[in-house]
Design a protein around this motif. Structure first.
Motif, PDB file in Angstrom:
ATOM      1  N   GLY A 148       0.822  -1.207   0.000  1.00 34.70           N
ATOM      2  CA  GLY A 148       0.000   0.000   0.000  1.00 34.70           C
ATOM      3  C   GLY A 148       0.853   1.253   0.000  1.00 34.70           C
ATOM      4  N   ASN A 184       2.277   1.829  -3.467  1.00 38.05           N
ATOM      5  CA  ASN A 184       1.227   2.401  -4.320  1.00 38.05           C
ATOM      6  C   ASN A 184       0.984   3.873  -4.012  1.00 38.05           C
ATOM      7  N   MET A 231      -1.801  -0.168 -10.622  1.00 38.92           N
ATOM      8  CA  MET A 231      -2.772  -1.211 -10.937  1.00 38.92           C
ATOM      9  C   MET A 231      -2.146  -2.597 -10.883  1.00 38.92           C
ATOM     10  N   LYS A 263      -1.978  -3.526  -7.279  1.00 38.99           N
ATOM     11  CA  LYS A 263      -3.332  -3.813  -6.792  1.00 38.99           C
ATOM     12  C   LYS A 263      -3.809  -5.169  -7.306  1.00 38.99           C
ATOM     13  N   GLU A 311      -2.283  -7.801  -5.147  1.00 37.68           N
ATOM     14  CA  GLU A 311      -2.995  -7.892  -3.871  1.00 37.68           C
ATOM     15  C   GLU A 311      -4.310  -8.649  -4.039  1.00 37.68           C
ATOM     16  N   TYR A 312      -5.058  -8.311  -5.070  1.00 38.85           N
ATOM     17  CA  TYR A 312      -6.330  -8.978  -5.319  1.00 38.85           C
ATOM     18  C   TYR A 312      -6.123 -10.465  -5.550  1.00 38.85           C
ATOM     19  N   TYR A 341     -13.525  -3.423   1.703  1.00 40.90           N
ATOM     20  CA  TYR A 341     -12.224  -3.252   1.051  1.00 40.90           C
ATOM     21  C   TYR A 341     -12.336  -3.352  -0.470  1.00 40.90           C
ATOM     22  N   THR A 360     -11.683  -0.059  -2.845  1.00 44.25           N
ATOM     23  CA  THR A 360     -10.500  -0.100  -3.716  1.00 44.25           C
ATOM     24  C   THR A 360     -10.887  -0.435  -5.154  1.00 44.25           C
ATOM     25  N   GLY A 370      -9.996   1.844  -8.156  1.00 50.19           N
ATOM     26  CA  GLY A 370      -9.225   1.280  -9.263  1.00 50.19           C
ATOM     27  C   GLY A 370      -9.875   1.558 -10.608  1.00 50.19           C
ATOM     28  N   TRP A 390      -7.046   8.130  -2.751  1.00 55.26           N
ATOM     29  CA  TRP A 390      -6.172   7.029  -2.300  1.00 55.26           C
ATOM     30  C   TRP A 390      -5.431   7.408  -1.022  1.00 55.26           C
TER      31      TRP A 390
END
Length: 227
Positions: free
Chosen positions: A77, A80, A121, A124, A127-128, A164, A168, A172, A216
């Motif tokens: 995080g 980012n 991105m 992210k 993370e996803y 979350y 996010t 995004g 963000w």
């Protein structure tokens, strides 16, 4: 005859970047800026609803949020956050380049801004992907198995990650829209469409991008740092 010559002269002197329904460039720029600021206020109201959902869920389920927080990597995080803050700087430099008719610098700053957005991105997505493999996806796809009885009772991760993914995910989407807009600006800049007399579109996209970064900056501490 004299009137026709006067009309022709007035037409010839008309700013080529001025739309026909405006009296002058000042009026046009004011109208465009007003429209952009109204749009940004609407965006703030939209995200304000998401922030209220977060505050409400955290108030009703404080222990669950504290447990679920442990499933996030604050270092990713933070990276980012640095990427978006830097992109905000390069976007501001791009606006300045457009205002001073510096085509080369404008293109360079727009490209760097988009690269940083894509870095955001990509992180992210990582993370996803990790959350999906852990089964920390809210709804029917949720399959995370915890050994903590308190966490199991309150179903902490699912409550937290519902908020979350919504917050996010919407953010995004705004980043992806920004990538498209900045890419379009880059294409037009290569065609030499922007200069000191015509930079309003670059400026407005810059305002949009600063808003995306600002949101963000609020999301990062709420989701990754506040325990």
């Amino acid at each position: 005859m004299h009137q026709n010559e006067g009309g022709a002269a007035a037409h010839a002197e008309r700013n080529p970047y001025l739309a026909h329904h405006f009296l002058d460039k000042f009026q046009q720029d004011d109208a465009v800026k007003m429209g952009m600021w109204l749009f940004l206020v609407q965006e703030l109201l939209f995200f304000g609803g998401l922030f209220m959902a977060y505050i409400s869920m955290r108030f009703f389920y404080p222990d669950t949020f504290q447990e679920a927080y442990l499933h996030l990597d604050w270092k990713l995080g933070a990276v980012n956050t640095v990427a978006l803050l830097t992109s905000s700087l390069t976007m501001a430099l791009a606006v300045r380049a457009a205002q001073t008719s510096n085509k080369k610098l404008l293109i360079q700053m727009l490209v760097i801004t988009n690269v940083l957005a894509l870095v955001f991105m990509a992180i992210k997505f990582t993370e996803y992907n990790h959350k999906i493999h852990e089964g920390l996806v809210p709804g029917a796809l949720y399959s995370y198995q915890t050994l903590d009885p308190i966490e199991a009772v309150h179903n902490a991760p699912q409550v937290f990650f519902s908020v979350y993914f919504m917050m996010t995910g919407v953010h995004g989407l705004h980043v992806l829209i920004g990538v498209g807009l900045i890419g379009y600006l880059t294409w037009r800049a290569m065609k030499d469409d922007f200069n000191e007399q015509n930079y309003g579109f670059v400026e407005n996209v810059g305002l949009y991008w600063h808003l995306v970064d600002l949101i963000w900056i609020v999301l990062f501490p709420l989701l990754y740092l506040v325990k």
